[in-house]
Motif scaffolding. Structure first.
Motif, short mmCIF file in Angstrom:
data_model
loop_
_atom_site.label_atom_id
_atom_site.label_comp_id
_atom_site.label_asym_id
_atom_site.label_seq_id
_atom_site.Cartn_x
_atom_site.Cartn_y
_atom_site.Cartn_z
N SER A 47 0.82 -1.20 0.00
CA SER A 47 0.00 0.00 0.00
C SER A 47 0.86 1.26 0.00
O SER A 47 2.02 1.24 0.40
CB SER A 47 -0.92 0.02 1.22
OG SER A 47 -0.16 0.18 2.40
N GLU A 107 -4.46 4.04 -10.19
CA GLU A 107 -4.44 3.73 -8.77
C GLU A 107 -4.29 2.22 -8.58
O GLU A 107 -4.83 1.42 -9.36
CB GLU A 107 -5.74 4.20 -8.09
CG GLU A 107 -6.06 5.66 -8.29
CD GLU A 107 -5.19 6.56 -7.44
OE1 GLU A 107 -4.75 6.10 -6.37
OE2 GLU A 107 -4.95 7.71 -7.84
N SER A 109 -5.70 0.54 -6.34
CA SER A 109 -7.03 0.01 -6.01
C SER A 109 -7.81 -0.40 -7.25
O SER A 109 -8.66 -1.29 -7.20
CB SER A 109 -7.84 1.04 -5.21
OG SER A 109 -7.96 2.25 -5.94
N ASN A 110 -7.54 0.25 -8.40
CA ASN A 110 -8.23 -0.10 -9.63
C ASN A 110 -7.96 -1.54 -10.04
O ASN A 110 -8.83 -2.23 -10.59
CB ASN A 110 -7.79 0.83 -10.77
CG ASN A 110 -8.26 2.25 -10.58
OD1 ASN A 110 -9.02 2.54 -9.67
ND2 ASN A 110 -7.80 3.15 -11.44
N LEU A 112 -6.84 -3.98 -7.82
CA LEU A 112 -7.20 -4.92 -6.77
C LEU A 112 -8.71 -5.14 -6.66
O LEU A 112 -9.15 -6.20 -6.23
CB LEU A 112 -6.64 -4.44 -5.42
CG LEU A 112 -5.12 -4.28 -5.36
CD1 LEU A 112 -4.69 -3.88 -3.97
CD2 LEU A 112 -4.42 -5.56 -5.79
N LYS A 113 -9.50 -4.13 -7.05
CA LYS A 113 -10.95 -4.28 -6.95
C LYS A 113 -11.47 -5.32 -7.92
O LYS A 113 -12.41 -6.05 -7.63
CB LYS A 113 -11.63 -2.93 -7.22
CG LYS A 113 -11.51 -1.94 -6.08
CD LYS A 113 -12.18 -0.61 -6.46
CE LYS A 113 -12.04 0.40 -5.32
NZ LYS A 113 -12.59 1.73 -5.70
N ASN A 114 -10.88 -5.37 -9.09
CA ASN A 114 -11.35 -6.30 -10.11
C ASN A 114 -10.16 -6.83 -10.91
O ASN A 114 -9.94 -6.45 -12.06
CB ASN A 114 -12.35 -5.62 -11.04
CG ASN A 114 -12.95 -6.58 -12.05
OD1 ASN A 114 -13.05 -7.78 -11.80
ND2 ASN A 114 -13.33 -6.06 -13.21
N CYS A 151 -1.03 6.33 -6.95
CA CYS A 151 -1.36 6.57 -5.55
C CYS A 151 -0.14 6.49 -4.64
O CYS A 151 -0.19 6.88 -3.46
CB CYS A 151 -2.40 5.57 -5.08
SG CYS A 151 -1.86 3.84 -5.24
N ASP A 420 -4.94 -14.63 -3.38
CA ASP A 420 -4.73 -13.37 -2.71
C ASP A 420 -5.05 -13.49 -1.24
O ASP A 420 -5.55 -14.50 -0.77
CB ASP A 420 -5.53 -12.22 -3.36
CG ASP A 420 -7.03 -12.38 -3.17
OD1 ASP A 420 -7.44 -13.20 -2.33
OD2 ASP A 420 -7.78 -11.69 -3.86
N THR A 422 -6.88 -11.19 1.83
CA THR A 422 -7.66 -9.98 2.10
C THR A 422 -7.90 -9.83 3.57
O THR A 422 -7.67 -10.74 4.34
CB THR A 422 -9.01 -10.06 1.38
OG1 THR A 422 -9.68 -11.26 1.79
CG2 THR A 422 -8.83 -10.11 -0.13
#
Length: 422
Positions: A47, A107, A109-110, A112-114, A151, A420, A422
């Motif tokens: 992160s 980012e 997150s883009n 990791l979200k999908n 990010c 992964d 989470t």
């Protein structure tokens, strides 16, 4: 990935000390010869908050730290900066490891979200399942790509040739590299057992294509399935009975096997007899199964396929029956089995694997391959800015393949997969 990433730098990292002349030729073991020709790809995600704590905004310094520590570690893992010359030799000539530093205008997150396979592949330094480059004299044993996101987060992509590294080897290397990066240096590190595997399993004059049917044979679809810890506990209780207490891997693997069998039966045309024949394979780390056992840091492909007998599924398939069959299958890879691999009876083992693959391919039997990375300590990899939050790993196998993560999850369908946390 719609956006283009920029290459900040591309370097060849060589060991900080040259490899001695007497170590210039590294012999692969018989088990290395049996290993697939593709690469073992791993992605570690960190992160932005963790990275900033360590490097503020100077990711160039972070990149340099990784390069310097990698150079130091390569003196211990000297074959990793060599070149594969034939089916049994790595020429340890210090040609080096490719290190790419890239910057992406998106980012973290883009992704990791999908997560999508084609997106994840762009974070790797080389195509993991492109078989041709590894057969070239100029191909590398290992390559690295440091990905810097908008990010401030990063992803470290590493590819190892499967001809010298399995999951245990990859995890050991990454942890040694991380410890060196934290400032521990290599003086206090015990050199990994390098030549041990080729002595125990000397190379053979064989030609076996273990990638046949694994890669590029059919369209690949990837799916992710998530199981909570409480769900896995309930599943284990459901499968358990007096004298049989399934592990997490056995319980979830069995559920996926059962679900796949039922899906296969439902896919049959109306009027067809609802009987589906299937067989499974499970990769087994044999380091602890040898007598005496080998160190978990031993380098090489120290694993084997455990192959089940044929199962004909008619009516309701019992979870417990399949779980017991799974344990029986894995249990076959014991001391006697390993002794066969070390003796002239290795031919029998290879023929068994080849015959099973042929039957699955030619007779339309539902073949399911499983692997587990439990206990390989990928989540302990800490380069100095904290342990990573996610680890993606891709694998492939004939028909369908699933992979279990020690902490929370399982995923996939139809050849490719990732894990992964989470």
């Amino acid at each position: 990935m719609a956006e283009k990433y920029d290459i900040i730098s591309k370097d060849t990292i060589k060991p900080s000390s040259p490899t001695p002349n007497h170590l210039h030729h590294f012999k692969l073991s018989f088990l290395d010869q049996l290993a697939p020709s593709f690469r073992v790809p791993i992605l570690l995600f960190y992160s932005a908050s963790d990275v900033r704590t360590f490097a503020a905004t100077d990711l160039g310094a972070l990149s340099q730290k990784l390069k310097t520590s990698l150079s130091q570690v390569l003196t211990l893992y000297y074959p990793f900066c060599g070149r594969l010359r034939d089916s049994s030799i790595i020429e340890c000539n210090d040609e080096g490891v490719l290190f790419i530093h890239s910057k992406l205008p998106i980012e973290l997150s883009n992704i990791l979200k999908n997560p999508q396979l084609h997106t994840l592949y762009e974070l790797l330094p080389c195509p993991p399942y492109n078989l041709e480059p590894q057969q070239s004299d100029t191909s590398g044993i290992m390559a690295v790509q440091l990905n810097q996101f908008k990010c401030g987060g990063i992803a470290l992509g590493v590819c190892f040739s499967h001809k010298i590294a399995d999951a245990s080897t990859a995890a050991s290397f990454l942890n040694v590299w991380a410890a060196t990066s934290r400032g521990n240096g290599t003086n206090n590190l015990v050199p990994p057992p390098m030549e041990q595997t080729s002595l125990l399993f000397p190379p053979r004059n064989i030609s076996v294509d273990m990638t046949s049917g694994l890669v590029g044979q059919e369209k690949t679809v990837t799916k992710r399935l998530m199981f909570s810890g409480s769900s896995i506990s309930r599943l284990r209780q459901t499968v358990a009975c007096p004298g049989f207490n399934p592990s997490r891997v056995e319980a979830v693997t069995t559920l996926l096997w059962k679900s796949s069998l039922e899906a296969a039966k439902e896919s049959l045309d109306s009027g067809e007899e609802k009987i589906v024949a299937s067989a499974v394979s499970h990769t087994v780390n044999i380091r602890s199964r040898m007598v005496p056992s080998l160190s978990k840091h031993s380098v090489g492909n120290i694993w084997q396929y455990a192959l089940s007998s044929l199962v004909e599924a008619e009516g309701v398939v019992g979870l417990r029956d399949l779980a017991e069959r799974m344990r029986e299958t894995i249990g076959k890879v014991d001391g006697d089995y390993i002794k066969k691999l070390q003796s002239d009876e290795f031919v029998e083992v290879v023929q068994t694997i080849e015959e099973a693959r042929r039957v699955v391919a030619e007779k339309g039997i539902e073949g399911y391959g499983f692997t587990s990375w439990v206990g390989f300590e990928f989540y302990e990899v800490d380069f100095g800015w904290g342990k990573h939050k996610l680890c993606y790993h891709h694998c492939c196998a004939h028909k369908k393949f699933w992979n279990f993560d020690e902490h929370k999850g399982w995923r996939w369908h139809r050849s490719m997969a990732y894990l992964d946390r989470t």
